[in-house]
Design a protein around this motif. Structure first.
Motif, PDB file in Angstrom:
ATOM      1  N   GLY A 126      66.313 -29.560 -11.663  1.00  0.00           N
ATOM      2  CA  GLY A 126      66.453 -28.664 -10.516  1.00  0.00           C
ATOM      3  C   GLY A 126      67.866 -28.136 -10.411  1.00  0.00           C
ATOM      4  N   PRO A 127      68.109 -27.298  -9.431  1.00  0.00           N
ATOM      5  CA  PRO A 127      69.456 -26.756  -9.244  1.00  0.00           C
ATOM      6  C   PRO A 127      70.462 -27.864  -8.962  1.00  0.00           C
ATOM      7  CG  PRO A 127      67.868 -25.580  -7.878  1.00  0.00           C
ATOM      8  CD  PRO A 127      67.163 -26.765  -8.458  1.00  0.00           C
ATOM      9  N   THR A 128      71.665 -27.670  -9.417  1.00  0.00           N
ATOM     10  CA  THR A 128      72.748 -28.610  -9.156  1.00  0.00           C
ATOM     11  C   THR A 128      73.807 -27.873  -8.347  1.00  0.00           C
ATOM     12  OG1 THR A 128      73.871 -28.017 -11.215  1.00  0.00           O
ATOM     13  CG2 THR A 128      72.361 -29.893 -11.296  1.00  0.00           C
ATOM     14  N   GLY A 129      74.652 -28.615  -7.669  1.00  0.00           N
ATOM     15  CA  GLY A 129      75.701 -27.943  -6.935  1.00  0.00           C
ATOM     16  C   GLY A 129      76.495 -28.870  -6.064  1.00  0.00           C
ATOM     17  N   SER A 130      77.464 -28.264  -5.403  1.00  0.00           N
ATOM     18  CA  SER A 130      78.305 -29.009  -4.484  1.00  0.00           C
ATOM     19  C   SER A 130      78.844 -28.063  -3.422  1.00  0.00           C
ATOM     20  CB  SER A 130      79.459 -29.680  -5.230  1.00  0.00           C
ATOM     21  OG  SER A 130      80.326 -28.697  -5.771  1.00  0.00           O
ATOM     22  N   VAL A 131      79.187 -28.649  -2.295  1.00  0.00           N
ATOM     23  CA  VAL A 131      79.819 -27.917  -1.201  1.00  0.00           C
ATOM     24  C   VAL A 131      81.053 -28.700  -0.805  1.00  0.00           C
ATOM     25  CG1 VAL A 131      79.574 -27.112   1.175  1.00  0.00           C
ATOM     26  CG2 VAL A 131      77.617 -27.037  -0.374  1.00  0.00           C
ATOM     27  N   THR A 132      82.171 -28.012  -0.711  1.00  0.00           N
ATOM     28  CA  THR A 132      83.419 -28.639  -0.304  1.00  0.00           C
ATOM     29  C   THR A 132      83.945 -27.923   0.931  1.00  0.00           C
ATOM     30  OG1 THR A 132      83.930 -29.091  -2.622  1.00  0.00           O
ATOM     31  CG2 THR A 132      85.744 -29.265  -1.067  1.00  0.00           C
ATOM     32  N   VAL A 133      84.278 -28.691   1.944  1.00  0.00           N
ATOM     33  CA  VAL A 133      84.849 -28.141   3.169  1.00  0.00           C
ATOM     34  C   VAL A 133      86.102 -28.948   3.468  1.00  0.00           C
ATOM     35  CG1 VAL A 133      84.480 -27.726   5.624  1.00  0.00           C
ATOM     36  CG2 VAL A 133      82.560 -27.525   4.031  1.00  0.00           C
ATOM     37  N   SER A 180      97.163 -28.237   6.586  1.00  0.00           N
ATOM     38  CA  SER A 180      98.115 -27.687   7.559  1.00  0.00           C
ATOM     39  C   SER A 180      98.815 -26.422   7.061  1.00  0.00           C
ATOM     40  CB  SER A 180      99.156 -28.745   7.929  1.00  0.00           C
ATOM     41  OG  SER A 180      99.844 -29.157   6.772  1.00  0.00           O
ATOM     42  N   ASN A 181      98.818 -26.155   5.782  1.00  0.00           N
ATOM     43  CA  ASN A 181      99.487 -24.963   5.253  1.00  0.00           C
ATOM     44  C   ASN A 181      98.591 -23.731   5.248  1.00  0.00           C
ATOM     45  OD1 ASN A 181     101.881 -26.345   4.736  1.00  0.00           O
ATOM     46  ND2 ASN A 181     101.165 -26.992   2.722  1.00  0.00           N
ATOM     47  N   THR A 182      97.351 -23.880   4.800  1.00  0.00           N
ATOM     48  CA  THR A 182      96.477 -22.711   4.641  1.00  0.00           C
ATOM     49  C   THR A 182      95.304 -22.695   5.600  1.00  0.00           C
ATOM     50  OG1 THR A 182      95.180 -23.819   2.932  1.00  0.00           O
ATOM     51  CG2 THR A 182      97.058 -22.493   2.189  1.00  0.00           C
ATOM     52  N   GLY A 183      95.095 -23.737   6.359  1.00  0.00           N
ATOM     53  CA  GLY A 183      93.978 -23.780   7.302  1.00  0.00           C
ATOM     54  C   GLY A 183      92.692 -24.217   6.623  1.00  0.00           C
ATOM     55  N   PRO A 184      91.564 -23.751   7.154  1.00  0.00           N
ATOM     56  CA  PRO A 184      90.272 -24.189   6.607  1.00  0.00           C
ATOM     57  C   PRO A 184      89.994 -23.562   5.238  1.00  0.00           C
ATOM     58  CG  PRO A 184      89.951 -22.670   8.440  1.00  0.00           C
ATOM     59  CD  PRO A 184      91.415 -22.912   8.333  1.00  0.00           C
ATOM     60  N   ASN A 185      89.278 -24.308   4.415  1.00  0.00           N
ATOM     61  CA  ASN A 185      88.838 -23.774   3.120  1.00  0.00           C
ATOM     62  C   ASN A 185      87.468 -24.344   2.778  1.00  0.00           C
ATOM     63  OD1 ASN A 185      89.486 -26.373   2.410  1.00  0.00           O
ATOM     64  ND2 ASN A 185      91.070 -25.838   0.959  1.00  0.00           N
ATOM     65  N   THR A 186      86.696 -23.545   2.049  1.00  0.00           N
ATOM     66  CA  THR A 186      85.364 -23.969   1.626  1.00  0.00           C
ATOM     67  C   THR A 186      85.152 -23.549   0.184  1.00  0.00           C
ATOM     68  OG1 THR A 186      84.353 -21.916   2.378  1.00  0.00           O
ATOM     69  CG2 THR A 186      84.375 -23.734   3.935  1.00  0.00           C
ATOM     70  N   ASP A 187      84.253 -24.253  -0.468  1.00  0.00           N
ATOM     71  CA  ASP A 187      83.892 -23.925  -1.841  1.00  0.00           C
ATOM     72  C   ASP A 187      82.436 -24.326  -2.045  1.00  0.00           C
ATOM     73  OD1 ASP A 187      84.265 -23.090  -4.522  1.00  0.00           O
ATOM     74  OD2 ASP A 187      84.608 -25.168  -5.154  1.00  0.00           O
ATOM     75  N   VAL A 188      81.665 -23.438  -2.631  1.00  0.00           N
ATOM     76  CA  VAL A 188      80.257 -23.713  -2.917  1.00  0.00           C
ATOM     77  C   VAL A 188      80.011 -23.414  -4.392  1.00  0.00           C
ATOM     78  CG1 VAL A 188      77.874 -23.064  -2.420  1.00  0.00           C
ATOM     79  CG2 VAL A 188      79.561 -23.098  -0.575  1.00  0.00           C
ATOM     80  N   GLU A 189      79.381 -24.354  -5.081  1.00  0.00           N
ATOM     81  CA  GLU A 189      79.018 -24.168  -6.486  1.00  0.00           C
ATOM     82  C   GLU A 189      77.542 -24.473  -6.654  1.00  0.00           C
ATOM     83  OE1 GLU A 189      81.428 -26.402  -9.199  1.00  0.00           O
ATOM     84  OE2 GLU A 189      83.278 -25.854  -8.164  1.00  0.00           O
ATOM     85  N   ILE A 190      76.829 -23.587  -7.337  1.00  0.00           N
ATOM     86  CA  ILE A 190      75.404 -23.790  -7.616  1.00  0.00           C
ATOM     87  C   ILE A 190      75.191 -23.575  -9.104  1.00  0.00           C
ATOM     88  CG2 ILE A 190      73.066 -22.964  -7.201  1.00  0.00           C
ATOM     89  CD1 ILE A 190      73.998 -22.074  -4.443  1.00  0.00           C
ATOM     90  N   GLY A 191      74.488 -24.509  -9.735  1.00  0.00           N
ATOM     91  CA  GLY A 191      74.189 -24.397 -11.158  1.00  0.00           C
ATOM     92  C   GLY A 191      72.694 -24.386 -11.409  1.00  0.00           C
ATOM     93  N   LEU A 192      72.275 -23.489 -12.278  1.00  0.00           N
ATOM     94  CA  LEU A 192      70.873 -23.412 -12.693  1.00  0.00           C
ATOM     95  C   LEU A 192      70.842 -23.432 -14.215  1.00  0.00           C
ATOM     96  CD1 LEU A 192      69.624 -20.521 -10.376  1.00  0.00           C
ATOM     97  CD2 LEU A 192      69.102 -22.941 -10.141  1.00  0.00           C
ATOM     98  N   SER A 193      70.151 -24.396 -14.789  1.00  0.00           N
ATOM     99  CA  SER A 193      70.063 -24.448 -16.249  1.00  0.00           C
ATOM    100  C   SER A 193      68.929 -23.554 -16.735  1.00  0.00           C
ATOM    101  CB  SER A 193      69.851 -25.882 -16.740  1.00  0.00           C
ATOM    102  OG  SER A 193      68.521 -26.275 -16.552  1.00  0.00           O
ATOM    103  N   SER A 194      69.070 -23.074 -17.941  1.00  0.00           N
ATOM    104  CA  SER A 194      68.004 -22.246 -18.525  1.00  0.00           C
ATOM    105  C   SER A 194      66.732 -23.066 -18.706  1.00  0.00           C
ATOM    106  CB  SER A 194      68.463 -21.646 -19.856  1.00  0.00           C
ATOM    107  OG  SER A 194      68.794 -22.665 -20.773  1.00  0.00           O
ATOM    108  N   ASP A 195      66.862 -24.373 -18.939  1.00  0.00           N
ATOM    109  CA  ASP A 195      65.685 -25.239 -19.065  1.00  0.00           C
ATOM    110  C   ASP A 195      64.926 -25.299 -17.741  1.00  0.00           C
ATOM    111  OD1 ASP A 195      66.128 -25.966 -21.780  1.00  0.00           O
ATOM    112  OD2 ASP A 195      67.641 -27.407 -21.134  1.00  0.00           O
ATOM    113  N   PHE A 196      65.650 -25.394 -16.619  1.00  0.00           N
ATOM    114  CA  PHE A 196      65.006 -25.404 -15.307  1.00  0.00           C
ATOM    115  C   PHE A 196      64.312 -24.076 -15.042  1.00  0.00           C
ATOM    116  CE2 PHE A 196      65.379 -24.230 -10.784  1.00  0.00           C
ATOM    117  CZ  PHE A 196      64.473 -25.125 -10.260  1.00  0.00           C
TER     118      PHE A 196
END
Length: 95
Positions: A39-46, A50-66
Motif C-alpha cells: 500500500g501507499p507509504t508516507g510520513s507527516v512531520t509537524v 523559535s527561528n522560523t515558526g511552524p513547519n510541516t512536511d508530507v511525503e507519500i510513496g506509491l510503488s509501481s508494484d502497488f
C-alpha cells in the motif's frame, strides 16, 4: 596502445550481469520492496521552532508494484529470484 584496447573491455565488463548477492541480504532488500507493494507509504512531520515558526512536511510513496496490483508475496519471491538466482531461503517479514 594497450590502454586504448583495455579501456573498452573494462567498460564492457562493468555492464555485464552482476554476481548474485547473499540470500539473506536479498531477503532484506526484497522485503522492503514487498512492503511497498502492500500500500501507499508516507510520513507527516509537524514542528515549530523559535527561528522560523511552524513547519510541516508530507511525503507519500506509491510503488509501481502497488499500482499494478501485484501480490506482495509474489513481489518478494520474484525479487529474491532476480537477485540470487534461487528461491527465497525464508519467508518474508512484511510488518
Amino acid at each position: 596502445m594497450r590502454i586504448a584496447l583495455f579501456l573498452p573491455l573494462a567498460v564492457l565488463a562493468a555492464c555485464g550481469p552482476q554476481p548474485p548477492i547473499d540470500p539473506l541480504r536479498a531477503a532484506e532488500i526484497c522485503e522492503d520492496r514487498a512492503r511497498a507493494a502492500q500500500g501507499p507509504t508516507g510520513s507527516v512531520t509537524v514542528g515549530v521552532n523559535s527561528n522560523t515558526g511552524p513547519n510541516t512536511d508530507v511525503e507519500i510513496g506509491l510503488s509501481s508494484d502497488f499500482l499494478a496490483g501485484r501480490d506482495p508475496l509474489e513481489v518478494y519471491r520474484s525479487c529474491v529470484v532476480e537477485k540470487t538466482g534461487a528461491e527465497p531461503v525464508r519467508q518474508p517479514n512484511l510488518r
